[in-house]
Write an enzyme that holds these catalytic residues in place. Structure first.
Site, PDB file in Angstrom:
ATOM      1  N   ASP A   1       1.019  -1.380   0.005  1.00 44.60           N
ATOM      2  CA  ASP A   1      -0.152  -0.027  -0.090  1.00 44.60           C
ATOM      3  C   ASP A   1       0.882   1.222   0.000  1.00 44.60           C
ATOM      4  OD1 ASP A   1      -3.099   0.455   0.891  1.00 44.60           O
ATOM      5  OD2 ASP A   1      -1.684   2.270   0.978  1.00 44.60           O
ATOM      6  N   ILE A   2       0.580   2.365  -0.680  1.00 43.97           N
ATOM      7  CA  ILE A   2       1.336   3.541  -1.181  1.00 43.97           C
ATOM      8  C   ILE A   2       1.133   4.193   0.414  1.00 43.97           C
ATOM      9  CG2 ILE A   2      -0.571   5.043  -1.848  1.00 43.97           C
ATOM     10  CD1 ILE A   2       1.501   5.866  -3.934  1.00 43.97           C
TER      11      ILE A   2
ATOM     12  N   HIS B   1      -7.101  -5.795   2.024  1.00 46.45           N
ATOM     13  CA  HIS B   1      -5.841  -5.380   2.889  1.00 46.45           C
ATOM     14  C   HIS B   1      -5.277  -6.222   3.720  1.00 46.45           C
ATOM     15  CE1 HIS B   1      -6.641  -0.851   2.015  1.00 46.45           C
ATOM     16  NE2 HIS B   1      -7.682  -1.132   2.074  1.00 46.45           N
TER      17      HIS B   1
ATOM     18  N   HIS C   1     -10.121  -5.426  -3.483  1.00 46.92           N
ATOM     19  CA  HIS C   1      -8.896  -5.546  -2.700  1.00 46.92           C
ATOM     20  C   HIS C   1      -9.068  -5.769  -1.225  1.00 46.92           C
ATOM     21  CE1 HIS C   1     -10.106  -1.258  -2.445  1.00 46.92           C
ATOM     22  NE2 HIS C   1      -9.360  -1.389  -1.243  1.00 46.92           N
TER      23      HIS C   1
ATOM     24  N   GLN D   1     -14.604   2.497   1.055  1.00 44.98           N
ATOM     25  CA  GLN D   1     -13.804   2.204  -0.005  1.00 44.98           C
ATOM     26  C   GLN D   1     -13.506   3.188  -0.963  1.00 44.98           C
ATOM     27  OE1 GLN D   1     -15.573  -0.872  -2.675  1.00 44.98           O
ATOM     28  NE2 GLN D   1     -13.672  -1.325  -3.834  1.00 44.98           N
TER      29      GLN D   1
ATOM     30  N   ASN E   1     -12.779  -3.250   2.640  1.00 45.07           N
ATOM     31  CA  ASN E   1     -13.816  -2.106   2.706  1.00 45.07           C
ATOM     32  C   ASN E   1     -14.750  -2.460   1.421  1.00 45.07           C
ATOM     33  OD1 ASN E   1     -12.574  -1.236   5.032  1.00 45.07           O
ATOM     34  ND2 ASN E   1     -11.020  -0.195   3.775  1.00 45.07           N
TER      35      ASN E   1
HETATM   36  P1  5GP Z   1      -9.642   1.411   0.164  1.00 44.32           P
HETATM   37  O1  5GP Z   1      -9.879   2.478   1.225  1.00 44.32           O
HETATM   38  O2  5GP Z   1     -10.341   1.252  -1.005  1.00 44.32           O
HETATM   39  O3  5GP Z   1     -10.256   0.030   1.035  1.00 44.32           O
HETATM   40  O4  5GP Z   1      -8.213   1.248  -0.108  1.00 44.32           O
HETATM   41  C1  5GP Z   1      -7.499   1.716  -0.974  1.00 44.32           C
HETATM   42  C2  5GP Z   1      -5.979   1.831  -0.718  1.00 44.32           C
HETATM   43  O5  5GP Z   1      -5.393   1.847  -1.873  1.00 44.32           O
HETATM   44  C3  5GP Z   1      -5.360   2.750   0.410  1.00 44.32           C
HETATM   45  O6  5GP Z   1      -5.043   2.163   1.497  1.00 44.32           O
HETATM   46  C4  5GP Z   1      -4.627   3.622  -0.336  1.00 44.32           C
HETATM   47  O7  5GP Z   1      -3.412   3.950   0.480  1.00 44.32           O
HETATM   48  C5  5GP Z   1      -4.099   2.624  -1.391  1.00 44.32           C
HETATM   49  N1  5GP Z   1      -3.709   3.323  -2.883  1.00 44.32           N
HETATM   50  C6  5GP Z   1      -4.196   4.471  -3.184  1.00 44.32           C
HETATM   51  N2  5GP Z   1      -3.600   4.523  -4.390  1.00 44.32           N
HETATM   52  C7  5GP Z   1      -2.459   3.838  -4.607  1.00 44.32           C
HETATM   53  C8  5GP Z   1      -1.431   3.722  -5.502  1.00 44.32           C
HETATM   54  O8  5GP Z   1      -1.446   4.344  -6.293  1.00 44.32           O
HETATM   55  N3  5GP Z   1      -0.559   2.727  -5.193  1.00 44.32           N
HETATM   56  C9  5GP Z   1      -0.604   1.812  -4.209  1.00 44.32           C
HETATM   57  N4  5GP Z   1       0.363   0.877  -3.858  1.00 44.32           N
HETATM   58  N5  5GP Z   1      -1.399   1.875  -3.279  1.00 44.32           N
HETATM   59  C10 5GP Z   1      -2.512   2.865  -3.599  1.00 44.32           C
END
Ligand code: 5GP
Ligand code: ZN
Length: 113
Positions: A30-31, A101, A99, A93, A86
């Site tokens: 994760d970034i 985590h 995805h 999300q 999420n």
């Molecule tokens: P969500 O909030 O949708 O469950 O999680 C999305 C995740 O994607 C977040 O934890 C966010 O930090 C990660 N993320 C968003 N953009 C990027 C990216 O460009 N590269 C990577 N490696 N992770 C990302």
């Protein structure tokens, strides 16, 4: 899905720090990690969220979860971790591509803050 961030990562158009890849899935860091171990396991098939999964995706879902376990065993060792999916707006999300985590490397509180 040309406008999907994670599809662009799968295509190699956006770089990532890869953890694992095969024909069906990709795992990458994760970034914006919230714990020492924080990576995402995603299907290469564009599925918007867990709420959009269909019966025919059951085997794929099983493989994703099993790979998340396998990678967590390597990276979190015996301490375990947290597996989070999420889904949609109320689930927080932010990227509309399914995805998982995988979080670990520290003690995680419950419920999350
Ligand atoms: P969500 O909030 O949708 O469950 O999680 C999305 C995740 O994607 C977040 O934890 C966010 O930090 C990660 N993320 C968003 N953009 C990027 C990216 O460009 N590269 C990577 N490696 N992770 C990302
Ligand atoms: Zn996608």
């Amino acid at each position: 899905m040309s406008d999907c961030l994670f599809c662009k990562i799968i295509a190699g158009d956006i770089p990532c720090k890869k953890v694992y890849e095969d024909d069906d899935m990709l795992a990458f860091h994760d970034i914006n990690p919230v714990s020492p171990v924080h990576f995402l396991v995603i299907p290469k098939k564009h599925i918007k969220s867990l709420m959009e999964v269909e019966n025919t995706d059951a085997a794929l879902l099983g493989r994703l979860l099993f790979k998340a376990q396998d990678l967590a065993k390597q990276r979190c060792e015996e301490r375990g971790g947290r597996f989070v999916i999420n889904a949609k707006r109320d689930g927080g999300q932010t990227v509309d591509h399914l995805h998982i985590h995988v979080l670990g490397g520290r003690s995680l509180s419950w419920p999350p803050g």
